[in-house]
Design an enzyme around this catalytic site. Structure first.
Site, short mmCIF file in Angstrom:
data_model
loop_
_atom_site.label_atom_id
_atom_site.label_comp_id
_atom_site.label_asym_id
_atom_site.label_seq_id
_atom_site.Cartn_x
_atom_site.Cartn_y
_atom_site.Cartn_z
N SER A 245 -7.46 1.24 -2.16
CA SER A 245 -7.85 -0.12 -1.85
C SER A 245 -6.93 -0.82 -0.86
O SER A 245 -7.27 -1.89 -0.35
CB SER A 245 -7.87 -0.94 -3.16
OG SER A 245 -6.57 -0.98 -3.76
N LYS B 272 -0.60 -7.16 1.01
CA LYS B 272 -1.95 -6.90 0.51
C LYS B 272 -2.51 -8.15 -0.16
O LYS B 272 -1.82 -8.82 -0.94
CB LYS B 272 -1.92 -5.72 -0.48
CG LYS B 272 -3.29 -5.29 -1.00
CD LYS B 272 -3.14 -4.08 -1.93
CE LYS B 272 -4.50 -3.63 -2.47
NZ LYS B 272 -4.37 -2.43 -3.33
N SER C 170 -4.77 4.19 -4.68
CA SER C 170 -4.87 3.17 -3.64
C SER C 170 -3.67 3.04 -2.71
O SER C 170 -3.70 2.23 -1.79
CB SER C 170 -5.15 1.80 -4.28
OG SER C 170 -6.42 1.80 -4.87
#
Length: 405
Positions: free
Chosen positions: A125, A56, A149
């Site tokens: 996210s 990420k 997330s």
């Protein structure tokens, strides 16, 4: 298969899908192939050998930019790997690229789309991480959770998402949004791989292969917000609970509020207060490069006084301890992961209302994909536990996964 061949195969698969999914913020074949050659040349082997890993784009990586989903940090080149990334490399995992995050891991979406239907959001996210694992581009991907997330993208994309107990994995080299809440976890296709992955990042051998209980004990609690959920996910939660009972598990239904709504409000308060401070530089120096929704969120939160923040921390301590005590006799609590199937991408990344409280409490949470809804998109259930109960929760999740197969 050599790591170099593994890299070439993964890059071919990702390239086929990338124009449709937009899961990667940085995908440089030269970097990935060089990393694969390094692993082959050094003979590095470990528990993650044979796995491709997407990182990420809020984790620092010494060989790739870390932009945090924002033009403010476009092209930023860290000089070192985040602790979690270093652990992945040391364990033989092949870092294949940087996956898309929403802006600063908050709410403003990136370009990523849901692999099951590109008109729909993959969630956020950790958008790119969930999408690439679901599409088969990477076998593992890192994620973080401040509200929902990890669990929500896992639910929308149909993969296992595991958020361990708070601070299980070092956050060194991670861009933080909320110091009290941000938790590193990961995505995988099954519970065993998710446990292995998080165990490696944490340096916890006890999590890599948790024992499976003979007859787990589950608490079923849709939460007081269940009335706002789509009937399809409520029906799926009930179906899974009945299947678990039929397979020999004890399933007890919880009733009552258990401080749900005050805890929900406390999570929102803590996240807002800490987010303003985490992004103080960006807000002061580059307000024009923040998205309108994030700038408005920070502007609204900035006037909050310290007493309000401290009261929210106190609510977490008192009501959170009481709810954790309710969960303590059970191997896991069964509840909702998301309000329904993935909504249209044009509406945002979805509502984390069924995740906020569990993040606040600091215990483990895991999404288990179990079926599809009326739109043909993935749905499943969330398993949660009290702080430090990761091994117990992972064992119960593995048992439930096997029982539903």
């Amino acid at each position: 298969m050599s790591t170099l061949m593994l890299a070439k195969t993964a890059l071919d698969r990702i390239t086929q899908d990338e124009s449709r999914l937009h899961a990667y913020a940085c995908l440089d074949p030269d970097i990935a192939l060089a990393e694969a050659q390094r692993l082959d040349r050094t003979g590095t082997h470990g528990p993650l050998s044979g796995h491709t890993v997407a990182i990420k784009d809020i984790f620092d990586t010494g060989d790739m930019p870390t932009a945090c989903g924002s033009p403010i940090h476009a092209g930023r080149r860290p000089t070192r790997d985040a602790a979690a990334v270093a652990a992945i490399r040391a364990a033989g995992g092949l870092v294949i690229g940087k996956s898309v995050t929403t802006e600063f891991a908050h709410l403003t979406p990136g370009p990523t789309r849901n692999p099951r239907n590109t008109a729909h959001t993959p969630g956020g996210s950790s958008s790119g991480s969930a999408a690439t694992v679901a599409a088969g581009g990477a076998s593992l991907a890192t994620g973080t959770q401040t509200a929902g997330s990890i669990i929500r993208p896992a639910a929308f994309c149909g993969v296992v998402g595991y958020k361990p107990s708070f601070a299980t994995i070092s956050r060194s080299g991670l861009s933080l949004f909320a110091e009290t809440l941000d938790t590193i976890g990961g995505f995988a296709k099954n519970v065993a791989d998710a446990a292995l992955f998080v165990g490696v990042m944490a340096g916890r051998a006890d999590l890599m292969q948790p024992p499976m209980p003979r007859t787990p004990r589950f608490a079923l609690w849709p939460t007081p917000d269940a009335t706002s959920a789509d009937p399809c996910v409520l029906a799926e939660l009930e179906r899974v609970a009945q299947a678990a009972a039929a397979a020999g598990a004890t399933v007890e239904t919880l009733t009552g509020d258990h401080g749900w709504h005050p805890l929900m409000a406390a999570q929102k308060t803590i996240m807002a207060w800490e987010g303003v401070r985490a992004l103080a530089h960006e807000r002061r120096v580059h307000p024009d490069l923040l998205s309108d929704p994030l700038r408005a969120y920070l502007d609204a939160a900035a006037p909050m006084d310290a007493a309000t923040y401290l009261a929210a921390l106190d609510t977490r301590q008192t009501l959170g301890a009481a709810l954790n005590a309710v969960m303590a006799p059970f191997d896991a609590l069964l509840t909702l992961s998301a309000p329904g199937e993935a909504p249209l991408a044009s509406t945002g990344t979805g509502d984390p209302q069924f995740n906020r409280v569990w993040t606040l409490l600091g215990g483990p949470a895991l999404h288990l994909p179990t079926g599809t809804g009326p739109l043909g998109l993935p749905i499943g259930v969330q398993l949660v536990g009290g702080p430090g109960s990761d091994q117990r929760l992972l064992g119960a999740a593995a048992w439930l996964e096997a029982a539903l197969t």
